[in-house]
Design a protein around this motif. Structure first.
Motif, mmCIF file in Angstrom:
data_model
loop_
_atom_site.group_PDB
_atom_site.id
_atom_site.type_symbol
_atom_site.label_atom_id
_atom_site.label_comp_id
_atom_site.label_asym_id
_atom_site.label_seq_id
_atom_site.Cartn_x
_atom_site.Cartn_y
_atom_site.Cartn_z
ATOM 1 N N GLY A 185 0.816 -1.214 0.000
ATOM 2 C CA GLY A 185 0.000 0.000 0.000
ATOM 3 C C GLY A 185 0.846 1.260 0.000
ATOM 4 O O GLY A 185 0.486 2.260 -0.630
ATOM 5 N N PHE A 186 1.967 1.201 0.696
ATOM 6 C CA PHE A 186 2.880 2.352 0.697
ATOM 7 C C PHE A 186 3.362 2.650 -0.713
ATOM 8 O O PHE A 186 3.403 3.806 -1.132
ATOM 9 N N GLU A 187 3.723 1.611 -1.450
ATOM 10 C CA GLU A 187 4.193 1.809 -2.824
ATOM 11 C C GLU A 187 3.112 2.478 -3.675
ATOM 12 O O GLU A 187 3.416 3.355 -4.472
ATOM 13 N N LYS A 188 1.871 2.064 -3.471
ATOM 14 C CA LYS A 188 0.763 2.622 -4.261
ATOM 15 C C LYS A 188 0.463 4.067 -3.882
ATOM 16 O O LYS A 188 -0.010 4.847 -4.706
ATOM 17 N N SER A 189 0.711 4.441 -2.612
ATOM 18 C CA SER A 189 0.377 5.785 -2.145
ATOM 19 C C SER A 189 1.569 6.743 -2.144
ATOM 20 O O SER A 189 1.415 7.912 -1.803
ATOM 21 N N LYS A 190 2.736 6.266 -2.532
ATOM 22 C CA LYS A 190 3.953 7.078 -2.441
ATOM 23 C C LYS A 190 3.856 8.392 -3.219
ATOM 24 O O LYS A 190 4.257 9.440 -2.724
ATOM 25 N N ASP A 191 3.289 8.361 -4.422
ATOM 26 C CA ASP A 191 3.157 9.594 -5.206
ATOM 27 C C ASP A 191 2.265 10.607 -4.487
ATOM 28 O O ASP A 191 2.545 11.808 -4.501
ATOM 29 N N ASP A 192 1.197 10.127 -3.865
ATOM 30 C CA ASP A 192 0.308 11.017 -3.099
ATOM 31 C C ASP A 192 1.042 11.622 -1.907
ATOM 32 O O ASP A 192 0.880 12.807 -1.606
ATOM 33 N N ILE A 193 1.839 10.815 -1.230
ATOM 34 C CA ILE A 193 2.610 11.307 -0.080
ATOM 35 C C ILE A 193 3.600 12.379 -0.538
ATOM 36 O O ILE A 193 3.743 13.431 0.102
ATOM 37 N N LEU A 194 4.273 12.130 -1.649
ATOM 38 C CA LEU A 194 5.225 13.118 -2.172
ATOM 39 C C LEU A 194 4.533 14.434 -2.520
ATOM 40 O O LEU A 194 5.094 15.514 -2.298
ATOM 41 N N LYS A 195 3.310 14.365 -3.041
ATOM 42 C CA LYS A 195 2.548 15.594 -3.338
ATOM 43 C C LYS A 195 2.209 16.346 -2.054
ATOM 44 O O LYS A 195 2.280 17.577 -2.008
ATOM 45 N N ILE A 196 1.839 15.613 -1.016
ATOM 46 C CA ILE A 196 1.517 16.238 0.274
ATOM 47 C C ILE A 196 2.758 16.890 0.870
ATOM 48 O O ILE A 196 2.683 17.951 1.498
ATOM 49 N N LEU A 197 3.929 16.282 0.653
ATOM 50 C CA LEU A 197 5.182 16.824 1.192
ATOM 51 C C LEU A 197 5.744 17.974 0.357
ATOM 52 O O LEU A 197 6.643 18.687 0.825
#
Length: 171
Positions: free
Chosen positions: A140-152
Motif C-alpha cells: 500500500g505504501f508503494e501505491k500511495s507514495k506519489d500522493d505522499i510526495l505531493k503532500i510533502l
C-alpha cells in the motif's frame, strides 16, 4: 550524520515511511544522538493493553498527538496518516524513508520470525494474519507514495528522502 542534522536546527523531526522501512531504528539513533524524546505514532493511535491494542477515539488520538507536537523538541515516527499532517507544519525536518520493497519484505519476515520466537519484543501478537497485513501495508505504501510526495511538496525545503535508514545512521 551530524553534518546532515545539527541538533540546534532540528529539534522537531518527523520520520515517515512504510512498515519495516527503518523508522523506529532511525528515531532511536537520532534520539540518542540529540537527546530528544521519540514517539511512535502507533502508540498515539492505539492504547497498548496486555489483552491487545485498543484504537483511541479520534479526539483522544488528536489530543495525544497535539501534546507531543506542542513540545519544544520531539522526534515522531510512523506510517503516513492524514490525521497527523499538522506535524509536517510544526517539524524542522521531515525524513521520508523510501526503503526498497524487497528490503522491507525481508525485514518484515525477519521481524515476524524473531517475534514468534520471542527474541524480539512486539506490541502485537505476531500471528500469520499480521504478517500478511504487514505485506499488504508495505504494498500500500508503494501505491500511495506519489500522493505522499505531493503532500510533502510544500515542505520540500525541510524534507530529506533516504533510500534506507542506514544512509543517515552510518554517515
Amino acid at each position: 550524520m551530524e553534518d546532515k542534522l545539527q541538533p540546534a536546527l532540528h529539534n522537531k523531526i518527523y520520520i515517515i515511511g512504510s512498515v519495516a522501512s527503518g523508522k523506529t531504528t532511525l528515531a532511536k539513533k537520532l534520539s540518542n544522538l540529540f537527546d530528544i524524546a521519540w514517539h511512535e505514532l502507533d502508540n498515539v493511535v492505539h492504547i497498548r493493553l496486555p489483552s491487545g491494542d485498543v484504537r483511541r477515539f479520534p479526539a483522544e488520538r488528536d489530543f495525544e498527538f497535539n501534546k507531543i507536537i506542542s513540545c519544544d523538541k520531539w522526534i515522531i515516527e510512523g506510517v503516513f496518516r492524514d490525521c497527523f499532517n499538522e506535524g509536517f507544519d510544526k517539524s524542522d525536518t521531515i525524513i521520508l524513508l523510501n526503503t526498497p520493497p524487497y528490503k522491507r519484505k525481508c525485514r518484515i519476515a525477519k521481524r515476524w520470525l524473531r517475534q514468534r520466537l520471542k527474541l524480539e519484543k512486539s506490541n502485537y501478537v505476531p500471528t500469520f494474519k499480521i504478517l500478511l497485513r504487514m505485506y499488504k501495508w508495505s504494498n500500500g505504501f508503494e501505491k500511495s507514495k506519489d500522493d505522499i510526495l505531493k503532500i510533502l511538496e510544500p515542505y520540500k525545503d525541510k524534507v530529506i528522502i533516504l533510500s534506507d535508514n542506514t544512509d543517515m545512521i552510518n554517515n
